[in-house]
Motif scaffolding. Sequence first.
Motif, PDB file in Angstrom:
ATOM      1  N   GLY A 121       2.445  -9.723  -3.018  1.00 62.13           N
ATOM      2  CA  GLY A 121       3.307  -9.883  -4.199  1.00 62.13           C
ATOM      3  C   GLY A 121       4.684 -10.419  -3.942  1.00 62.13           C
ATOM      4  O   GLY A 121       5.523 -10.417  -4.854  1.00 62.13           O
ATOM      5  N   ASP A 122       4.981 -10.868  -2.720  1.00 56.99           N
ATOM      6  CA  ASP A 122       6.305 -11.395  -2.377  1.00 56.99           C
ATOM      7  C   ASP A 122       7.367 -10.332  -2.692  1.00 56.99           C
ATOM      8  O   ASP A 122       7.155  -9.160  -2.412  1.00 56.99           O
ATOM      9  N   ASN A 123       8.484 -10.706  -3.305  1.00 56.73           N
ATOM     10  CA  ASN A 123       9.521  -9.706  -3.597  1.00 56.73           C
ATOM     11  C   ASN A 123       9.574  -9.315  -5.067  1.00 56.73           C
ATOM     12  O   ASN A 123      10.554  -8.708  -5.515  1.00 56.73           O
ATOM     13  N   LEU A 124       8.530  -9.619  -5.820  1.00 56.46           N
ATOM     14  CA  LEU A 124       8.472  -9.194  -7.216  1.00 56.46           C
ATOM     15  C   LEU A 124       8.181  -7.696  -7.296  1.00 56.46           C
ATOM     16  O   LEU A 124       7.303  -7.195  -6.584  1.00 56.46           O
ATOM     17  N   ASN A 125       8.895  -7.001  -8.160  1.00 57.53           N
ATOM     18  CA  ASN A 125       8.566  -5.596  -8.360  1.00 57.53           C
ATOM     19  C   ASN A 125       7.236  -5.487  -9.102  1.00 57.53           C
ATOM     20  O   ASN A 125       6.728  -6.487  -9.625  1.00 57.53           O
ATOM     21  N   PRO A 126       6.605  -4.320  -9.156  1.00 55.77           N
ATOM     22  CA  PRO A 126       5.268  -4.226  -9.750  1.00 55.77           C
ATOM     23  C   PRO A 126       5.187  -4.733 -11.182  1.00 55.77           C
ATOM     24  O   PRO A 126       4.209  -5.405 -11.554  1.00 55.77           O
ATOM     25  N   GLN A 127       6.192  -4.428 -12.010  1.00 59.04           N
ATOM     26  CA  GLN A 127       6.112  -4.848 -13.408  1.00 59.04           C
ATOM     27  C   GLN A 127       6.222  -6.364 -13.563  1.00 59.04           C
ATOM     28  O   GLN A 127       5.614  -6.945 -14.468  1.00 59.04           O
ATOM     29  N   LYS A 128       6.949  -7.005 -12.663  1.00 61.71           N
ATOM     30  CA  LYS A 128       7.026  -8.465 -12.740  1.00 61.71           C
ATOM     31  C   LYS A 128       5.816  -9.125 -12.084  1.00 61.71           C
ATOM     32  O   LYS A 128       5.362 -10.185 -12.524  1.00 61.71           O
ATOM     33  N   VAL A 150      -8.846  -9.077  -9.598  1.00 62.80           N
ATOM     34  CA  VAL A 150      -7.919  -9.582  -8.585  1.00 62.80           C
ATOM     35  C   VAL A 150      -6.907  -8.486  -8.251  1.00 62.80           C
ATOM     36  O   VAL A 150      -6.335  -7.854  -9.147  1.00 62.80           O
ATOM     37  N   ILE A 151      -6.677  -8.273  -6.956  1.00 63.71           N
ATOM     38  CA  ILE A 151      -5.772  -7.221  -6.494  1.00 63.71           C
ATOM     39  C   ILE A 151      -4.514  -7.847  -5.902  1.00 63.71           C
ATOM     40  O   ILE A 151      -4.588  -8.662  -4.966  1.00 63.71           O
ATOM     41  N   VAL A 152      -3.371  -7.479  -6.436  1.00 63.66           N
ATOM     42  CA  VAL A 152      -2.076  -7.901  -5.899  1.00 63.66           C
ATOM     43  C   VAL A 152      -1.407  -6.704  -5.250  1.00 63.66           C
ATOM     44  O   VAL A 152      -1.297  -5.637  -5.858  1.00 63.66           O
ATOM     45  N   ARG A 153      -0.959  -6.876  -4.007  1.00 64.44           N
ATOM     46  CA  ARG A 153      -0.211  -5.822  -3.320  1.00 64.44           C
ATOM     47  C   ARG A 153       1.281  -5.982  -3.598  1.00 64.44           C
ATOM     48  O   ARG A 153       1.898  -6.965  -3.223  1.00 64.44           O
ATOM     49  N   SER A 154       1.834  -5.012  -4.300  1.00 63.80           N
ATOM     50  CA  SER A 154       3.271  -4.943  -4.519  1.00 63.80           C
ATOM     51  C   SER A 154       3.777  -3.678  -3.839  1.00 63.80           C
ATOM     52  O   SER A 154       3.044  -3.050  -3.069  1.00 63.80           O
ATOM     53  N   ALA A 155       5.024  -3.309  -4.096  1.00 65.53           N
ATOM     54  CA  ALA A 155       5.584  -2.121  -3.442  1.00 65.53           C
ATOM     55  C   ALA A 155       6.390  -1.300  -4.433  1.00 65.53           C
ATOM     56  O   ALA A 155       7.067  -1.846  -5.298  1.00 65.53           O
ATOM     57  N   ARG A 156       6.311   0.002  -4.271  1.00 66.11           N
ATOM     58  CA  ARG A 156       7.076   0.893  -5.133  1.00 66.11           C
ATOM     59  C   ARG A 156       8.522   1.040  -4.659  1.00 66.11           C
ATOM     60  O   ARG A 156       9.350   1.655  -5.317  1.00 66.11           O
ATOM     61  N   VAL A 157       8.840   0.452  -3.523  1.00 72.21           N
ATOM     62  CA  VAL A 157      10.138   0.627  -2.874  1.00 72.21           C
ATOM     63  C   VAL A 157      11.288   0.085  -3.730  1.00 72.21           C
ATOM     64  O   VAL A 157      12.355   0.677  -3.798  1.00 72.21           O
ATOM     65  N   GLY A 158      11.072  -1.068  -4.343  1.00 70.76           N
ATOM     66  CA  GLY A 158      12.110  -1.638  -5.196  1.00 70.76           C
ATOM     67  C   GLY A 158      12.864  -2.793  -4.585  1.00 70.76           C
ATOM     68  O   GLY A 158      13.530  -3.552  -5.292  1.00 70.76           O
ATOM     69  N   ASN A 159      12.787  -2.959  -3.279  1.00 68.67           N
ATOM     70  CA  ASN A 159      13.454  -4.065  -2.595  1.00 68.67           C
ATOM     71  C   ASN A 159      12.568  -4.592  -1.480  1.00 68.67           C
ATOM     72  O   ASN A 159      11.737  -3.870  -0.947  1.00 68.67           O
ATOM     73  N   GLY A 160      12.774  -5.837  -1.125  1.00 63.96           N
ATOM     74  CA  GLY A 160      12.103  -6.400   0.032  1.00 63.96           C
ATOM     75  C   GLY A 160      10.853  -7.193  -0.305  1.00 63.96           C
ATOM     76  O   GLY A 160      10.339  -7.167  -1.431  1.00 63.96           O
ATOM     77  N   ILE A 161      10.384  -7.907   0.694  1.00 65.59           N
ATOM     78  CA  ILE A 161       9.217  -8.786   0.569  1.00 65.59           C
ATOM     79  C   ILE A 161       7.972  -8.054   1.065  1.00 65.59           C
ATOM     80  O   ILE A 161       7.991  -7.441   2.138  1.00 65.59           O
ATOM     81  N   VAL A 162       6.908  -8.126   0.287  1.00 62.77           N
ATOM     82  CA  VAL A 162       5.612  -7.626   0.749  1.00 62.77           C
ATOM     83  C   VAL A 162       4.986  -8.726   1.605  1.00 62.77           C
ATOM     84  O   VAL A 162       4.595  -9.779   1.091  1.00 62.77           O
TER      85      VAL A 162
END
Length: 359
Positions: free
Chosen positions: A327-334, A299-311
Amino acid sequence: MNRKIYISLAILCVLVLSLQAACFARTPDKLPNVKILATGGTIAGSGATNTTTVGYTAAVTPVDALINNVPELKKIANVSGEQISQIASENMTNEVWLKLAKQVNTLLSQDDVDGIVITHGTDTLEETAYFLNLVVKSEKPVVVVGSMRPPTAMSADGMLNLYRATILAGSREAAGKGVLVMLNDTIHAGRDVTKTITDRVDTFRAPEIGPLGFFTGDKPVFYRAPLRKHTVFTEFDISQLTDLPRVDIVYHYANNTGDVIKALTQAGVKGIVHAGTGNGSIGKVEYPAVEAAQEKGVVIVRSARVGNGIVARNGEANDDKYNFVAGDNLNPQKARILLMLALTKTSNPEDIQRMFWEY
């Protein structure tokens, strides 16, 4: 006759108010019962000198010594300690998480435990807090606390953090707000908070969303409450689990080849969180590796390295076409934490997307 009634009512009111004051007075036998679970970290560390704030040794002080180092705890709660682990938090594992969470649930099911404080290293503190936020099955307060300076340093922050975390864990105000993080007089939701600075005491923040509240003196004051589902309102049950599905994070950058995704797929991962650029972008060269992983059930979840904002779903990728999870606004580790727990229930991307919207 009326005068007698008024006098009687006045006497009754005085008696009621006196009874209420007696009920809520903090006498020794009325103090909250708070359990302190220790996992190690800087708060249990030691430096070579009193100016050593980097390069110290973490996780050397046992929980009983931590408690004894703050004698004021006896004035605010009936405290007792238990050593869950003794590690620097960069060494946190799924096994420790499961052990900790199960013990938290066991303790909170007891009538003689009013709240729990968890001492923790700051490196992965936010991950442990979010994991517990999803699997604790009680509305009693759970507070994760750490420090940025070891107890041996000048202006060490750990003792005051522990003191106020214990007040918070024993307070009525903290109940029902999910797992909390308390450092530097600031109260955060376990879901929202992240470590933002490498070495300063004000490192824990919730970018964009902000804290839940603050300490003013020894009193916790809340200004908002979490809205996403947590604790007793989640569908996750870890009571019978002995491990969690393997999920890894892939960091995207210019000239990415996709080889890391191929290697993780060969290693047998069940999920990948892609920390994409911008709004969770996936590079064209990565798509063959991503699709090959999906063919094997990853399963692939798209998150962002940016640190803020909603994917945004179907924003920088066609999530519907490729069966990605936004991934909504969760950072990659969460996002990794939630995906691991989601995979204990299902591998259907649509169901997992629903969980990312809810939690």
